[in-house]
Enzyme design. Structure first.
Site, PDB file in Angstrom:
ATOM      1  N   TYR A  54     105.216  83.141  40.374  1.00  0.00           N
ATOM      2  CA  TYR A  54     105.380  83.543  41.786  1.00  0.00           C
ATOM      3  C   TYR A  54     105.491  85.055  41.878  1.00  0.00           C
ATOM      4  O   TYR A  54     106.197  85.675  41.077  1.00  0.00           O
ATOM      5  CB  TYR A  54     106.640  82.905  42.384  1.00  0.00           C
ATOM      6  CG  TYR A  54     106.290  81.865  43.422  1.00  0.00           C
ATOM      7  CD1 TYR A  54     105.647  82.252  44.593  1.00  0.00           C
ATOM      8  CD2 TYR A  54     106.572  80.518  43.223  1.00  0.00           C
ATOM      9  CE1 TYR A  54     105.291  81.305  45.534  1.00  0.00           C
ATOM     10  CE2 TYR A  54     106.213  79.572  44.171  1.00  0.00           C
ATOM     11  CZ  TYR A  54     105.566  79.973  45.325  1.00  0.00           C
ATOM     12  OH  TYR A  54     105.205  79.043  46.259  1.00  0.00           O
ATOM     13  N   GLU A  56     105.539  87.007  45.277  1.00  0.00           N
ATOM     14  CA  GLU A  56     105.500  87.495  46.668  1.00  0.00           C
ATOM     15  C   GLU A  56     105.733  88.998  46.699  1.00  0.00           C
ATOM     16  O   GLU A  56     106.618  89.511  46.016  1.00  0.00           O
ATOM     17  CB  GLU A  56     106.562  86.779  47.499  1.00  0.00           C
ATOM     18  CG  GLU A  56     106.119  85.387  47.878  1.00  0.00           C
ATOM     19  CD  GLU A  56     107.104  84.668  48.786  1.00  0.00           C
ATOM     20  OE1 GLU A  56     108.009  85.313  49.324  1.00  0.00           O
ATOM     21  OE2 GLU A  56     106.942  83.446  48.935  1.00  0.00           O
ATOM     22  N   ASP A 200      82.214  90.931  57.792  1.00  0.00           N
ATOM     23  CA  ASP A 200      82.475  89.792  56.909  1.00  0.00           C
ATOM     24  C   ASP A 200      81.248  89.634  56.009  1.00  0.00           C
ATOM     25  O   ASP A 200      80.212  89.129  56.444  1.00  0.00           O
ATOM     26  CB  ASP A 200      82.712  88.542  57.771  1.00  0.00           C
ATOM     27  CG  ASP A 200      82.982  87.307  56.926  1.00  0.00           C
ATOM     28  OD1 ASP A 200      82.695  87.326  55.713  1.00  0.00           O
ATOM     29  OD2 ASP A 200      83.479  86.306  57.496  1.00  0.00           O
ATOM     30  N   THR A 226      84.716  86.331  50.813  1.00  0.00           N
ATOM     31  CA  THR A 226      85.161  85.386  49.806  1.00  0.00           C
ATOM     32  C   THR A 226      84.708  85.950  48.465  1.00  0.00           C
ATOM     33  O   THR A 226      83.907  86.887  48.410  1.00  0.00           O
ATOM     34  CB  THR A 226      84.535  83.997  50.013  1.00  0.00           C
ATOM     35  OG1 THR A 226      83.127  84.166  50.181  1.00  0.00           O
ATOM     36  CG2 THR A 226      85.104  83.303  51.234  1.00  0.00           C
ATOM     37  N   LYS A 229      80.966  83.236  46.384  1.00  0.00           N
ATOM     38  CA  LYS A 229      79.578  82.939  46.786  1.00  0.00           C
ATOM     39  C   LYS A 229      78.645  83.759  45.890  1.00  0.00           C
ATOM     40  O   LYS A 229      78.649  83.551  44.685  1.00  0.00           O
ATOM     41  CB  LYS A 229      79.411  83.221  48.280  1.00  0.00           C
ATOM     42  CG  LYS A 229      80.308  82.312  49.149  1.00  0.00           C
ATOM     43  CD  LYS A 229      80.032  82.463  50.615  1.00  0.00           C
ATOM     44  CE  LYS A 229      80.795  81.442  51.432  1.00  0.00           C
ATOM     45  NZ  LYS A 229      82.073  81.959  51.966  1.00  0.00           N
ATOM     46  N   ARG A 235      87.175  80.681  43.671  1.00  0.00           N
ATOM     47  CA  ARG A 235      87.386  80.511  45.118  1.00  0.00           C
ATOM     48  C   ARG A 235      88.557  81.387  45.522  1.00  0.00           C
ATOM     49  O   ARG A 235      89.684  81.193  45.072  1.00  0.00           O
ATOM     50  CB  ARG A 235      87.698  79.049  45.441  1.00  0.00           C
ATOM     51  CG  ARG A 235      86.561  78.124  45.101  1.00  0.00           C
ATOM     52  CD  ARG A 235      86.738  76.803  45.781  1.00  0.00           C
ATOM     53  NE  ARG A 235      86.261  76.886  47.133  1.00  0.00           N
ATOM     54  CZ  ARG A 235      85.011  76.627  47.511  1.00  0.00           C
ATOM     55  NH1 ARG A 235      84.117  76.257  46.615  1.00  0.00           N
ATOM     56  NH2 ARG A 235      84.656  76.707  48.765  1.00  0.00           N
TER      57      ARG A 235
END
Ligand code: DSN
Length: 418
Positions: A54, A56, A200, A226, A229, A235
């Site tokens: 973790y 954060e 984008d 992203t 692609k 991903r």
């Protein structure tokens, strides 16, 4: 020992599903333009122990201890992103493209502000202000369309619309647009009306990295993408920003929208960015475009009508009605023939989105397998045969077997069979 031996021992059901999916990805011609094959190195990073941590916060300012390696990793990924794309500032924490776009809205806008993006049925994305998306509900969304005759972006009309509607944010970018996008024109429109400009580039990020499509980075206040692609990473999502908006948008990603970043994804993004900076990747990006052009020409020769008549990028939009069928039907028949694509609306489609006129195909995945221009002619031949046997499931199975045989000559990155 099988490369998935531990899963085989622990969970034979999931093992079988993974093995079947590997086989499917190896034996099919995968033409969904937003999909690809990642390298084994990217797969290994995705499956690494960074999934256990973790983190954060941001590097040097975390809410948990034990960040000795996560901070180095995230710094490395951000540095590679900035170097590859020539950006001032990067954030690799967005979980995917939609959260990346939402962070831009949340960071730069107030609910009710006007946003302007390309309508989904004209090749845009849900998060560009489409009515079922949060972006079309919490903001006043004005959607532009492509030109009714050319089916291309019409910058004069977009400028007029922006003058009239006075958006706070203009979004450029697409999921089903086969032509080059003029990002400089969008920036000049945004400047004229005092709007932020979000580009984008999810579909074309790999082409941009390879120099095979003009980059939005010099023009946009913020670029979202992203990473899975054409960029051929895991991903995930990423934002590239001008310094002037970086603080607001970083704060919108965390703590505005997300908790802990997916560090295993960050590791794999870092690996993918290293791969994308190589001469081989440059060649790959250009070959994607060459293949798309060759496939488009070969399909036209077989009587298929293409939206805008062809392509400048990785993507082709076919009007299935030009061969007497419709998108949903053709996509299903092609799938049975071993060719995987998706149904898609075409601009000004008289049919419904769940039964549209078109199909959308693209060359990123097949180019990763080393297919080149001669193979595009073979592919167009399979398309023509699929039309000829559209009601004959037995003949479709015969084509699928031929496709599987054809695919054997093209090793797929990351797939350890064949
Ligand atoms: N769903 C992606 C695509 O297939 O284009 C866009 O987010």
């Amino acid at each position: 020992m099988h490369h998935l031996e531990h899963i085989r021992q622990t969970d034979p059901e999931v093992f079988d599903l993974i093995v079947n999916e590997e086989k499917r990805q190896f034996e099919k011609i995968r033409l969904i333009p937003s999909e690809n094959y990642v390298s084994t190195a990217v797969l290994e990073a995705t499956g690494s122990v960074f999934t256990n941590k973790y983190s954060e916060g941001y590097s040097g300012k975390r809410y948990y201890e034990g960040q000795q390696y996560v901070d180095l990793l995230e710094d490395l990924a951000n540095k590679r992103a900035c170097e590859l794309f020539g950006a001032d500032h990067a954030n690799v924490q967005p979980y995917s493209g939609s959260p990346a776009n939402l962070a831009v809205y949340f960071g730069l806008l107030k609910p009710g502000d006007t946003v302007m993006g390309l309508a989904l049925p004209h090749g845009g994305h849900l998060t560009h202000g489409w009515n079922v998306s949060i972006t079309g509900n919490y903001y006043r969304s004005v959607q532009y369309t492509v030109h009714p005759e050319t089916h291309r972006l019409d910058y004069d009309y977009i400028r007029e619309l922006a003058r009239k509607e006075q958006p706070k944010l203009i979004v450029a970018g697409a999921t089903a647009y086969p032509r080059i996008i003029d990002f400089a024109a969008f920036r000049s429109i945004a400047d004229e009306v005092g709007a932020f400009f979000l580009a984008d580039m999810a579909h074309i990020a790999g082409l941009v990295a390879a120099g095979a499509h003009p980059s939005p980075v010099p023009h946009a206040h913020v670029v979202s993408t992203t990473t899975h692609k054409t960029l051929r990473g895991p991903r995930g999502g990423m934002l590239l920003m001008k310094n002037e908006v970086a603080e607001q948008i970083d704060r919108a990603v965390f703590p505005g929208l997300q908790g802990g970043p997916h560090n295993h994804t960050t590791a794999a993004i870092a690996v993918a960015l290293k791969e994308a900076a190589t001469p081989e990747f440059r060649e790959y990006g250009h070959q994607i475009v060459k293949n798309a052009r060759a496939l488009a020409e070969a399909l036209v020769e077989k009587g298929f009508k293409l939206i805008t008549g062809g392509t400048d990028n990785h993507l082709i939009l076919i009007d299935a009605t030009s061969r007497g069928t419709r998108g949903r039907k053709l996509a299903k028949v092609l799938d049975r023939c071993g060719i995987v694509c998706n149904m898609n609306t075409i601009p000004f489609d008289p049919r419904k989105p769940f039964d549209p006129s078109g199909i959308r195909i693209g060359t990123p995945a097949i180019t990763s397998r080393g297919m080149k221009e001669p193979e595009m002619k073979t592919l167009a031949g399979f398309f023509a045969r699929a039309i000829d046997i559209i009601e004959d499931k037995e003949a479709q199975a015969v084509v699928a077997a031929e496709v599987a045989e054809f695919c054997k000559a093209f090793p797929a990155p990351g797939i350890r069979i064949g």
